[in-house]
Design an enzyme around this catalytic site. Structure first.
Site, PDB file in Angstrom:
ATOM      1  N   HIS A   1      53.127  91.857 -65.910  1.00 42.75           N
ATOM      2  CA  HIS A   1      52.133  91.030 -65.215  1.00 42.75           C
ATOM      3  C   HIS A   1      50.868  90.789 -66.028  1.00 42.75           C
ATOM      4  O   HIS A   1      49.982  90.064 -65.603  1.00 42.75           O
ATOM      5  CB  HIS A   1      51.764  91.657 -63.863  1.00 42.75           C
ATOM      6  CG  HIS A   1      52.917  91.679 -62.903  1.00 42.75           C
ATOM      7  ND1 HIS A   1      52.912  92.396 -61.743  1.00 42.75           N
ATOM      8  CD2 HIS A   1      54.124  91.064 -62.947  1.00 42.75           C
ATOM      9  CE1 HIS A   1      54.054  92.214 -61.105  1.00 42.75           C
ATOM     10  NE2 HIS A   1      54.814  91.423 -61.815  1.00 42.75           N
TER      11      HIS A   1
ATOM     12  N   GLU B   1      51.948  98.723 -61.973  1.00 44.31           N
ATOM     13  CA  GLU B   1      50.940  98.652 -60.902  1.00 44.31           C
ATOM     14  C   GLU B   1      50.438 100.030 -60.500  1.00 44.31           C
ATOM     15  O   GLU B   1      51.241 100.933 -60.276  1.00 44.31           O
ATOM     16  CB  GLU B   1      51.549  97.975 -59.655  1.00 44.31           C
ATOM     17  CG  GLU B   1      52.035  96.562 -59.902  1.00 44.31           C
ATOM     18  CD  GLU B   1      52.911  96.011 -58.777  1.00 44.31           C
ATOM     19  OE1 GLU B   1      52.788  96.452 -57.617  1.00 44.31           O
ATOM     20  OE2 GLU B   1      53.751  95.142 -59.079  1.00 44.31           O
TER      21      GLU B   1
ATOM     22  N   ASP C   1      62.902  98.888 -55.590  1.00 44.57           N
ATOM     23  CA  ASP C   1      62.684  97.432 -55.594  1.00 44.57           C
ATOM     24  C   ASP C   1      63.814  96.796 -56.390  1.00 44.57           C
ATOM     25  O   ASP C   1      64.787  96.295 -55.819  1.00 44.57           O
ATOM     26  CB  ASP C   1      61.298  97.140 -56.194  1.00 44.57           C
ATOM     27  CG  ASP C   1      61.074  95.656 -56.494  1.00 44.57           C
ATOM     28  OD1 ASP C   1      61.837  94.811 -55.989  1.00 44.57           O
ATOM     29  OD2 ASP C   1      60.122  95.340 -57.248  1.00 44.57           O
TER      30      ASP C   1
ATOM     31  N   HIS D   1      55.057  90.901 -51.453  1.00 42.31           N
ATOM     32  CA  HIS D   1      54.827  89.633 -52.156  1.00 42.31           C
ATOM     33  C   HIS D   1      55.569  89.647 -53.500  1.00 42.31           C
ATOM     34  O   HIS D   1      56.219  90.633 -53.844  1.00 42.31           O
ATOM     35  CB  HIS D   1      53.320  89.436 -52.397  1.00 42.31           C
ATOM     36  CG  HIS D   1      52.695  90.460 -53.312  1.00 42.31           C
ATOM     37  ND1 HIS D   1      51.429  90.333 -53.834  1.00 42.31           N
ATOM     38  CD2 HIS D   1      53.155  91.658 -53.816  1.00 42.31           C
ATOM     39  CE1 HIS D   1      51.139  91.358 -54.603  1.00 42.31           C
ATOM     40  NE2 HIS D   1      52.155  92.182 -54.604  1.00 42.31           N
TER      41      HIS D   1
ATOM     42  N   LYS E   1      52.952  95.335 -49.298  1.00 39.89           N
ATOM     43  CA  LYS E   1      52.361  95.267 -50.638  1.00 39.89           C
ATOM     44  C   LYS E   1      52.072  93.795 -50.907  1.00 39.89           C
ATOM     45  O   LYS E   1      52.985  93.003 -51.123  1.00 39.89           O
ATOM     46  CB  LYS E   1      53.365  95.823 -51.662  1.00 39.89           C
ATOM     47  CG  LYS E   1      52.793  95.931 -53.061  1.00 39.89           C
ATOM     48  CD  LYS E   1      53.730  96.682 -54.003  1.00 39.89           C
ATOM     49  CE  LYS E   1      54.629  95.735 -54.757  1.00 39.89           C
ATOM     50  NZ  LYS E   1      55.166  96.303 -56.019  1.00 39.89           N
TER      51      LYS E   1
HETATM   52  P1  PGA Z   1      57.518  90.646 -59.538  1.00 41.59           P
HETATM   53  O1  PGA Z   1      56.697  92.023 -59.430  1.00 41.59           O
HETATM   54  O2  PGA Z   1      57.179  89.832 -58.359  1.00 41.59           O
HETATM   55  O3  PGA Z   1      57.024  90.091 -60.836  1.00 41.59           O
HETATM   56  O4  PGA Z   1      58.959  91.057 -59.567  1.00 41.59           O
HETATM   57  C1  PGA Z   1      56.461  92.682 -58.240  1.00 41.59           C
HETATM   58  C2  PGA Z   1      57.167  93.984 -58.217  1.00 41.59           C
HETATM   59  O5  PGA Z   1      57.828  94.390 -59.200  1.00 41.59           O
HETATM   60  O6  PGA Z   1      57.091  94.662 -57.195  1.00 41.59           O
HETATM   61 ZN    ZN Z   2      58.372  96.352 -58.104  1.00 39.33          ZN
END
Ligand code: PGA
Ligand code: ZN
Length: 397
Positions: free
Chosen positions: A144, A153, A298, A351, A374
């Site tokens: 990101h 993050e 995820d 998101h 989130k």
């Molecule tokens: P992405 O990142 O939307 O770029 O996949 C968000 C995440 O990994 O949670």
């Molecule tokens: Zn993620």
């Protein structure tokens, strides 16, 4: 009955085109929704097509199965028509971006027909009255932002906040406090895609900054704030090792590292601590620290009930990230949440790094009683959802 589905390209928060859908019904119901887009996408996600292709394929295959055929208020019927129109497992024909935009727009049109807010239409009369704890992205890097942390993050988790509004404002405070600390240290910081600070520091220094910022705001606000991580480890994993700049960690070292971090910082949440194919590593970590923290999949689960079921069968995690566009429809997202809840997994509605002003996920979180959401901390496409949660709370309590 749906009388019209219009599709167009609009801009997302990265300045890329994305798909927006308008759904109209016979009785005058209207719904509009747009697809988000990931950067650190999971290998097993439904397929996002270039918006032009997704739009023309959906016009050709999906729109004729919807218009004059299904009711916007019957979400399973709408989503079933989208699946039938596509005919593949992963929406590679019409694009998950077209599918999710239509699915969410139909839900909003269905709510509009009833004159009910979307969370009420989706959640129904037996919906609980809980509100999700917002996980706020404060510092980050990975896919990101360039030249920032390896870990994607660092997320504030205001677990002790007395209300969703207090939690949202607390996260904004942590974000501001982190800026202050960076400034004191003479570190310049740009922002990443989601509005988190993307300073040129190593992960160890980001932990210090986060720890200090969270503690200061918790003291100030008088309730407990923890923090957590999205390690997005699939992005770090290459040739059997986790890469942190020039350093590498084996899977065992990665598990030790994350378990130590959970203990040292009392982390509330760790998303994707291991590669998206490593159910076994996930299970080992969950066994070690799963009673202290949420281990969330995820890229591991991609909002897919089959992958989640494998996680349940192997005790791989205790939490799942829910991104409707990873799977393509609201029905699929609901089914994943339901399966998760049945097995004691906590759902975190999420998101994407590329977003629009669409607020569907705020309603989805309230409708499903999700314990977490989130959706960033600052920046318009993020605050659109956060501010919607504040409004819903006023309305629903
Ligand atoms: P992405 O990142 O939307 O770029 O996949 C968000 C995440 O990994 O949670
Ligand atoms: Zn993620």
């Amino acid at each position: 009955l749906i009388t019209s589905v219009r599709l167009r390209r609009i801009l997302d928060s990265r300045g890329n085109p994305t798909v927006e859908a308008d759904v109209l019904t016979e009785s005058g119901g209207f719904g509009r929704a747009a697809a988000p887009s990931g950067a650190s996408t999971g290998e097993y996600e439904a397929i996002e097509l270039p918006p032009n292709e997704a739009i023309s394929a959906a016009r050709k295959h999906a729109v004729p199965r919807l218009v004059g055929e299904v009711h916007a208020g019957n979400q399973r019927e709408v989503d079933g028509a989208l699946r039938a129109a596509d005919g593949t497992e992963n929406f590679s024909e019409i694009g998950a971006n077209s599918a999710v935009a239509i699915s969410m727009a139909a839900a909003k049109a269905g709510a509009d027909v009833l004159g009910a807010p979307l969370y009420q239409h989706l959640g129904g009369a037996f919906r609980g009255d809980n509100f999700p704890v917002p996980l706020g992205n404060v510092v980050g890097g990975g896919e990101h932002a360039k030249d920032a942390t390896n870990i994607q993050e660092f997320l504030a988790a205001p677990v002790g906040a007395p209300s969703v509004a207090e939690a949202i404002f607390a996260n904004a405070d942590v974000h501001a406090k982190a800026a202050e600390i960076l400034d004191e240290r003479g570190i310049p910081a740009a922002k990443g895609d989601e509005g988190a600070w993307a300073p040129p520091v190593d992960d160890a220094e980001a932990f210090e900054i986060m720890d200090e910022a969270v503690e200061a705001v918790a003291d100030d606000r008088g309730f407990e704030i923890k923090f957590g991580l999205d390690m997005a480890a699939a992005e770090l994993f290459e040739d059997g090792e986790y890469h942190y700049g020039d350093e590498t960690k084996s899977t065992e070292e990665q598990i030790d590292y994350v378990a130590d971090l959970v203990n040292e910082y009392d982390l509330a949440y760790v998303e994707d601590p291991l590669d998206e194919n490593d159910y076994e590593g996930f299970a080992e970590l969950t066994d070690r620290v799963g009673d202290q923290t949420l281990i969330c999949g995820d890229d591991l689960f991609v909002t897919n009930v089959e992958r989640l079921q494998e996680g349940i069968d192997t005790d791989a995690a205790n939490s799942i990230l829910i991104k409707p566009n990873q799977i393509g429809t609201l029905t699929d997202a609901f089914d994943a949440i339901e399966l998760a809840t049945e097995h004691g997994y906590k759902s975190v509605i999420s998101h994407r790094s590329g977003e629009t002003e669409d607020t569907t996920i705020a309603h989805l979180a309230v409708a499903t009683d999700a314990p977490f959401i989130k959706t960033g901390t600052v920046q318009g496409e993020r605050t659109a959802k956060l501010n919607e949660l504040i409004r819903i709370a006023e309305d629903a309590v």
